[in-house]
Motif scaffolding. Sequence first.
Motif, PDB file in Angstrom:
ATOM      1  N   UNK A 192      -5.532   1.389  12.699  1.00  0.00           N
ATOM      2  CA  UNK A 192      -6.262   1.626  11.503  1.00  0.00           C
ATOM      3  C   UNK A 192      -4.819   2.189  10.212  1.00  0.00           C
ATOM      4  N   UNK A 193      -4.050   2.995  10.863  1.00  0.00           N
ATOM      5  CA  UNK A 193      -3.089   3.614   9.670  1.00  0.00           C
ATOM      6  C   UNK A 193      -1.735   2.544   9.836  1.00  0.00           C
ATOM      7  N   UNK A 194      -1.669   1.717  10.884  1.00  0.00           N
ATOM      8  CA  UNK A 194      -0.676   0.762  10.735  1.00  0.00           C
ATOM      9  C   UNK A 194      -1.148  -0.300   9.742  1.00  0.00           C
ATOM     10  N   UNK A 195      -2.296  -0.529   9.605  1.00  0.00           N
ATOM     11  CA  UNK A 195      -2.764  -1.640   8.752  1.00  0.00           C
ATOM     12  C   UNK A 195      -2.466  -0.823   7.137  1.00  0.00           C
ATOM     13  N   UNK A 196      -2.814   0.445   7.191  1.00  0.00           N
ATOM     14  CA  UNK A 196      -2.658   1.129   5.940  1.00  0.00           C
ATOM     15  C   UNK A 196      -1.304   1.255   5.444  1.00  0.00           C
ATOM     16  N   UNK A 197      -0.280   1.340   6.282  1.00  0.00           N
ATOM     17  CA  UNK A 197       1.078   1.504   6.215  1.00  0.00           C
ATOM     18  C   UNK A 197       1.451   0.106   5.336  1.00  0.00           C
ATOM     19  N   UNK A 198       1.165  -0.869   5.914  1.00  0.00           N
ATOM     20  CA  UNK A 198       1.645  -2.297   5.780  1.00  0.00           C
ATOM     21  C   UNK A 198       1.034  -2.525   4.136  1.00  0.00           C
ATOM     22  N   UNK A 199      -0.475  -2.205   4.113  1.00  0.00           N
ATOM     23  CA  UNK A 199      -0.705  -2.185   2.742  1.00  0.00           C
ATOM     24  C   UNK A 199      -0.324  -1.402   1.560  1.00  0.00           C
ATOM     25  N   UNK A 200       0.228  -0.089   2.106  1.00  0.00           N
ATOM     26  CA  UNK A 200       0.820   0.631   1.109  1.00  0.00           C
ATOM     27  C   UNK A 200       2.146   0.245   0.790  1.00  0.00           C
ATOM     28  N   UNK A 201       2.883  -0.214   1.643  1.00  0.00           N
ATOM     29  CA  UNK A 201       4.167  -0.704   1.422  1.00  0.00           C
ATOM     30  C   UNK A 201       4.141  -2.209   0.362  1.00  0.00           C
TER      31      UNK A 201
END
Length: 270
Positions: free
Chosen positions: A54-63
């Motif tokens: 979940x947080x890996x996806x959030x990081x990609x979207x955040x970048x």
Amino acid sequence: MPSKYRPQIFGWFGDLDKGPYSLSLHDRRLIYANNNYCAFIRQERNDQIFYTCLYFVCIILGIILTIGMVLLIFGFDHELTLIGIIGFITSCFALNYAIPEFYQNAFSRRGSPIIFNRKTGKVYVNESYFFNFKILRHPKVFLQPKKRRIQEYDWNDMHGVIIHNFSRNALTSTVLMVCQPGTNQVIDHVMLDPARAGTGSTFVWEWINSFMVYYKSADIDDGEYKTDEEAKFKQDMIEGEGWPEWMVEAFNATSLEELAAIKHKYNIKP
């Protein structure tokens, strides 16, 4: 009525009382216990896998969002500059939250066990540096995803509180507030039992309190590893996780004098 432990932690829902509880344990987080110490895991493998993804996806979207906001700020349409600045700040705050959460789930192996020795009154923690309640961190720690926090605490200085995550699922967590000796002034926090439904949310806290005072409801054979399986428990859960040798030996210390001798043996300052 506010918490008596100051400063009050965000999301505080209630203080917990110390002392024996009559209820037996209905929880799988107790990994091992003997007459000297007990060990609880604080993260379950399935949860770690889910939140890592979940947080890996959030990081990609955040970048992606951050880059997009930079393009808005330095683009040719000045009317979008303010939106870009607000979006950039928002995405940076989101990454500041998501990256530590990803680190502590991805690099916390074997459930981050916490150890309670009832004969010395000591508590031992070896966990991800990001498994805490800090909001602002030095930028350089983001380059150290495997950074650890290894601490010894006094049980007498630790007090339980319940915090609420304010979600629709009404999940609560039990947090240990570490106070200055003899005061209610909080100097540190340790997560004991994260994110569970309200019913049974204090089972772990209650069992540990009963264990620390030798109350009958704390059955030392309730753990995943039975009392005579200490060697297997240490092999599976402790070895290779960076626990200091002196600390592993101190798990079984039967008095403060024996603990002092162990620290002297390893040249550990009292």
